[in-house]
Write a protein that holds these residues in place. Structure first.
Motif, mmCIF file in Angstrom:
data_model
loop_
_atom_site.group_PDB
_atom_site.id
_atom_site.type_symbol
_atom_site.label_atom_id
_atom_site.label_comp_id
_atom_site.label_asym_id
_atom_site.label_seq_id
_atom_site.Cartn_x
_atom_site.Cartn_y
_atom_site.Cartn_z
ATOM 1 N N GLU A 49 -35.948 34.243 -15.160
ATOM 2 C CA GLU A 49 -35.317 32.935 -15.332
ATOM 3 C C GLU A 49 -36.250 31.960 -16.048
ATOM 4 N N ILE A 50 -35.650 31.152 -16.908
ATOM 5 C CA ILE A 50 -36.378 30.071 -17.570
ATOM 6 C C ILE A 50 -35.551 28.799 -17.441
ATOM 7 N N SER A 51 -36.144 27.741 -16.964
ATOM 8 C CA SER A 51 -35.494 26.432 -16.917
ATOM 9 C C SER A 51 -35.892 25.650 -18.162
ATOM 10 N N GLN A 52 -34.926 25.238 -18.945
ATOM 11 C CA GLN A 52 -35.250 24.485 -20.159
ATOM 12 C C GLN A 52 -35.803 23.100 -19.824
ATOM 13 N N THR A 53 -35.413 22.546 -18.686
ATOM 14 C CA THR A 53 -36.020 21.286 -18.259
ATOM 15 C C THR A 53 -37.521 21.476 -18.068
ATOM 16 N N GLU A 54 -37.885 22.542 -17.361
ATOM 17 C CA GLU A 54 -39.301 22.804 -17.105
ATOM 18 C C GLU A 54 -40.049 23.100 -18.403
ATOM 19 N N GLN A 55 -39.410 23.869 -19.294
ATOM 20 C CA GLN A 55 -40.071 24.228 -20.552
ATOM 21 C C GLN A 55 -40.376 22.987 -21.388
ATOM 22 N N TYR A 56 -39.365 22.143 -21.572
ATOM 23 C CA TYR A 56 -39.572 20.962 -22.411
ATOM 24 C C TYR A 56 -40.545 19.980 -21.760
ATOM 25 N N ARG A 57 -40.348 19.722 -20.468
ATOM 26 C CA ARG A 57 -41.172 18.702 -19.821
ATOM 27 C C ARG A 57 -42.614 19.162 -19.636
ATOM 28 N N ALA A 58 -42.845 20.461 -19.644
ATOM 29 C CA ALA A 58 -44.218 20.974 -19.560
ATOM 30 C C ALA A 58 -44.872 21.051 -20.930
ATOM 31 N N GLY A 59 -44.139 20.714 -21.974
ATOM 32 C CA GLY A 59 -44.707 20.741 -23.322
ATOM 33 C C GLY A 59 -44.812 22.117 -23.925
ATOM 34 N N VAL A 60 -44.091 23.087 -23.362
ATOM 35 C CA VAL A 60 -44.156 24.460 -23.862
ATOM 36 C C VAL A 60 -43.725 24.529 -25.320
ATOM 37 N N TYR A 61 -42.749 23.690 -25.698
ATOM 38 C CA TYR A 61 -42.215 23.734 -27.061
ATOM 39 C C TYR A 61 -42.803 22.641 -27.958
ATOM 40 N N ARG A 62 -43.932 22.058 -27.572
ATOM 41 C CA ARG A 62 -44.450 20.923 -28.342
ATOM 42 C C ARG A 62 -44.664 21.271 -29.806
ATOM 43 N N GLU A 63 -45.288 22.414 -30.081
ATOM 44 C CA GLU A 63 -45.546 22.779 -31.480
ATOM 45 C C GLU A 63 -44.251 23.012 -32.234
ATOM 46 N N GLN A 64 -43.253 23.588 -31.563
ATOM 47 C CA GLN A 64 -41.959 23.830 -32.215
ATOM 48 C C GLN A 64 -41.232 22.517 -32.502
ATOM 49 N N VAL A 65 -41.358 21.549 -31.590
ATOM 50 C CA VAL A 65 -40.750 20.238 -31.816
ATOM 51 C C VAL A 65 -41.396 19.561 -33.019
ATOM 52 N N LEU A 66 -42.714 19.612 -33.054
ATOM 53 C CA LEU A 66 -43.416 19.004 -34.187
ATOM 54 C C LEU A 66 -43.053 19.705 -35.491
ATOM 55 N N GLN A 67 -42.904 21.030 -35.437
ATOM 56 C CA GLN A 67 -42.524 21.752 -36.646
ATOM 57 C C GLN A 67 -41.126 21.360 -37.096
ATOM 58 N N ALA A 68 -40.194 21.242 -36.151
ATOM 59 C CA ALA A 68 -38.822 20.860 -36.502
ATOM 60 C C ALA A 68 -38.796 19.476 -37.132
ATOM 61 N N MET A 69 -39.598 18.564 -36.606
ATOM 62 C CA MET A 69 -39.643 17.222 -37.199
ATOM 63 C C MET A 69 -40.297 17.267 -38.581
ATOM 64 N N ARG A 70 -41.310 18.092 -38.723
ATOM 65 C CA ARG A 70 -41.974 18.237 -40.018
ATOM 66 C C ARG A 70 -41.036 18.845 -41.061
ATOM 67 N N ASP A 71 -40.219 19.814 -40.614
ATOM 68 C CA ASP A 71 -39.305 20.497 -41.539
ATOM 69 C C ASP A 71 -37.882 19.945 -41.459
ATOM 70 N N ARG A 72 -37.734 18.704 -41.005
ATOM 71 C CA ARG A 72 -36.393 18.162 -40.773
ATOM 72 C C ARG A 72 -35.546 18.087 -42.038
ATOM 73 N N PHE A 73 -36.182 17.886 -43.165
ATOM 74 C CA PHE A 73 -35.392 17.795 -44.399
ATOM 75 C C PHE A 73 -34.829 19.157 -44.779
ATOM 76 N N ALA A 74 -35.620 20.214 -44.572
ATOM 77 C CA ALA A 74 -35.128 21.570 -44.833
ATOM 78 C C ALA A 74 -34.022 21.939 -43.844
ATOM 79 N N ILE A 75 -34.201 21.537 -42.584
ATOM 80 C CA ILE A 75 -33.174 21.804 -41.570
ATOM 81 C C ILE A 75 -31.893 21.065 -41.906
ATOM 82 N N ASP A 76 -32.036 19.813 -42.306
ATOM 83 C CA ASP A 76 -30.865 19.003 -42.661
ATOM 84 C C ASP A 76 -30.123 19.607 -43.851
ATOM 85 N N LYS A 77 -30.876 20.148 -44.786
ATOM 86 C CA LYS A 77 -30.252 20.767 -45.969
ATOM 87 C C LYS A 77 -29.440 21.994 -45.573
#
Length: 619
Positions: free
Chosen positions: A152-180
């Motif tokens: 089991e994985i709780s997404q609340t726990e994952q996000y609030r523990a910063g597990v996805y911090r690098e992925q969040v920063l990457q998504a914001m960095r690549d937001r224009f490519a994602i938007d396209k």
């Protein structure tokens, strides 16, 4: 409780030989997953995933999201290959609306709309700490009963523990490519939405009618809601959708795939207005409470990526190779389709992901008033052995829709299951049927509990019906079914005995229950002709020597034969005899329970008891 009408004797027929069935769908999907792993050059544990949002009752349609990866992962394990089944709880999803018909919930819960599911209080009276935990609990109970093991994985726990911090920063960095990428699908999504709006509910009703299942508008709406599941496929993609995210043209801030929860009111009614790529400072405004704040994504963890970006990010993070999804996720512009182009941004490819079809419910209209709402897996397990519930899903390909029966059809389901079990035992089952039976009764690591003495479900149910659930009486009668091999203990009859009792007492409407007469029907007995009296006399006189299920079955069919001078053991195809047998059954039913039909006559005779049968039949 009325069963299927008594079957009049017919001559035995030779069963036509069937061709050998191919490997089952589970094996084929496992082959596909392993081929995908080989194609990608992976040498690691295979990951099969499920994602479930505990936003309300997790019904039997949602259960397909769980059991499909379980079966595929289990097949891979059976081959000796490392594999795990990952269950991702989407409990960081927003609370979208207050469900109707939930005990302990009223309109005051509207105040929590927009908050994470883990921040919403559980229904009043619940022992659980939050809304999400309340609705997780029954599914976890059903999983334990059906042998489904997950990580089991709780997404609340994952996000609030910063597990996805690098992925969040990457998504914001690549937001224009994602938007396209997303922009390529927004037009398709708009076209699809317009088409559905123009065709309306009638299209769904007509489509169902073509399958012989015409739905009312209310039923069609309920089906639509069920197919949406968590609603994730209709989540905005960060472009300024219905939940208020900032995006292209929203607040002049451009497109942002990250959605913060307001630190003041706790909701996601927020609009991102600015982001600094160098410092990672993000500014948002809450449209609900008016709060404006600047946070830094190097430390801020009270938010998540929008769904259409979040899902492919998690595929990459967990190295998911197999994950099915419902119809809503695979329509034009929806999350699974878009994910194909977004997953590579995070260094992964979209997993093997078959679409699974709708699971309907049969017999709901006749469920007792205490059984409100859409059934969940624990409801099914009240009346179905775990192996039977697993079999319902294992025997059909994911893209095949099917109904789960809670009405009279449940008895037929058990008959089919018992017939398959006999064929598997004697080696006559087809290959695909053998595979489905194996997957229903075992996992790679264990056998599932089964009823040691699986007497026919309809027989047990009939006895419980007549005895009104009196266990001592029920056990006495069931013990008399086969005097040469009596039931040694009620434990030998469980869990089937408990399933049958719960079904009869909780699901069979009162007006369909069997009520045995307390006094003989003097009027009917007085109107009988000589042949009818003779038939009843023959039955009564031979009760004792035939007092078993098989014996009474033979006797019930034999009486009309004896009256016609036919050998009781003879197999006869005779329309006149068939009509006489039918009329004899009706007569006995009327004298015992006042109706033309009822439980199988031999079972009814056993349940009523020899002494009372004699009294009611005028003997």
């Amino acid at each position: 409780m009325t069963e299927q009408p008594e079957q009049i004797e017919q001559p035995e027929q030779t069963e036509r030989a069937q061709p050998e069935a191919p490997l089952d769908w589970v094996s084929r999907l496992a082959d596909e997953v392993l081929a995908e792993a080989s194609h990608r050059g992976l040498d690691e544990t295979i990951v099969c995933a499920s994602g479930i949002s505990p936003s309300g009752p997790i019904h039997l349609g949602n259960f397909r999201e769980l059991i499909t990866p379980h079966l595929v992962a289990d097949e891979i394990k059976r081959r000796g290959i490392d594999c795990e089944h990952l269950l991702s709880w989407d409990d960081f999803d927003r609370f979208r609306k207050v469900p109707k018909g939930i005990d302990g919930v009223d309109e005051s819960w509207e105040a929590y709309i927009g908050m994470p599911l883990t921040s919403v209080p559980a229904p009043a009276g619940s022992p659980h700490a939050s809304w999400s935990e309340h609705f997780k609990a029954p599914l976890l109970e059903a999983m334990a009963a059906t042998g489904i093991e997950v990580r089991e994985i709780s997404q609340t726990e994952q996000y609030r523990a910063g597990v996805y911090r690098e992925q969040v920063l990457q998504a914001m960095r690549d937001r224009f490519a994602i938007d396209k990428v997303l922009d390529q699908y927004r037009t398709l999504e708009a076209v699809e939405a317009a088409r559905q709006k123009s065709t309306g509910k009638g299209r769904r009703v007509n489509a169902s009618a073509k399958q012989g299942k015409a739905l009312t508008e209310e039923q069609a709406q309920a089906q639509t809601e069920a197919e949406r599941g968590s609603g994730a496929a209709t989540d905005d993609d960060g472009s300024g959708g219905s939940s208020g995210s900032g995006g292209s043209g929203a607040g002049g801030g451009g497109y942002y795939p990250f959605k913060p929860f307001c630190t003041v009111c706790g909701t996601d009614n927020t609009t991102v207005t600015a982001y600094d790529d160098d410092t990672h400072d993000l500014t948002y405004t809450c449209t609900k409470c008016g709060h404006t704040e600047q946070v830094n994504l190097d430390t801020f963890t009270n938010g998540k990526l929008v769904w259409k970006v979040d899902w492919p990010m998690r595929w990459a993070h967990e190295h998911v190779l197999f994950e099915p999804s419902g119809v809503d996720h695979q329509s034009p512009g929806s999350s699974f389709v878009v994910g194909k182009d977004l997953a590579p941004i995070f260094g992964w490819e979209r997993p093997v992901g078959p679409m699974y079809a709708f699971v309907g419910i049969a017999g709901m209209a006749k469920m007792s008033s205490s059984k409100g709402g859409v059934p969940i897996p624990t409801d099914a397990l009240e009346v179905m052995e775990p192996t039977v519930l697993r079999w319902l899903y294992a025997r059909r390909r994911p893209n095949q829709s099917f109904d789960i029966a809670f009405g009279p059809e449940l008895q037929r389901l058990y008959d089919e299951w018992d017939a398959l079990s006999r064929k598997v035992a004697d080696g006559s089952a087809q290959a695909a049927d053998r595979a489905a039976h194996l997957r229903a009764t075992s996992t790679a690591s264990a056998l599932l509990p089964t009823t040691p003495r699986p007497l026919p479900f309809r027989t047990i149910a009939s006895v419980i019906d007549v005895t009104q659930g009196d266990e001592a009486q029920t056990v006495r009668i069931l013990g008399e079914l086969d005097p040469a091999n009596p039931v040694a203990s009620t434990d030998d009859l469980r869990p089937r005995l408990d399933c049958a009792e719960r079904w009869v007492l909780g699901y069979v409407p009162a007006d369909e229950r069997t009520i045995v007469r307390t006094e003989p029907d003097a009027v009917l007995l007085g109107s009988l002709d000589d042949a009818q009296r003779e038939a009843l006399r023959l039955l009564v006189d031979m009760l004792d020597e035939h007092w078993s299920l098989d014996g009474l079955t033979h006797l019930a069919y034999a009486v009309p034969k004896i009256q016609r001078g036919i050998d009781p053991d003879a197999k006869v195809r005779d329309p006149e005899l068939s009509a006489a047998q039918r009329a004899f059954f009706v007569l006995v039913y009327r004298l015992l329970i006042g109706t033309d039909t009822g439980p199988r006559l031999p079972t009814l005779l056993l349940a009523v008891g020899a002494e009372r049968v004699r009294s009611l039949l005028g003997g």
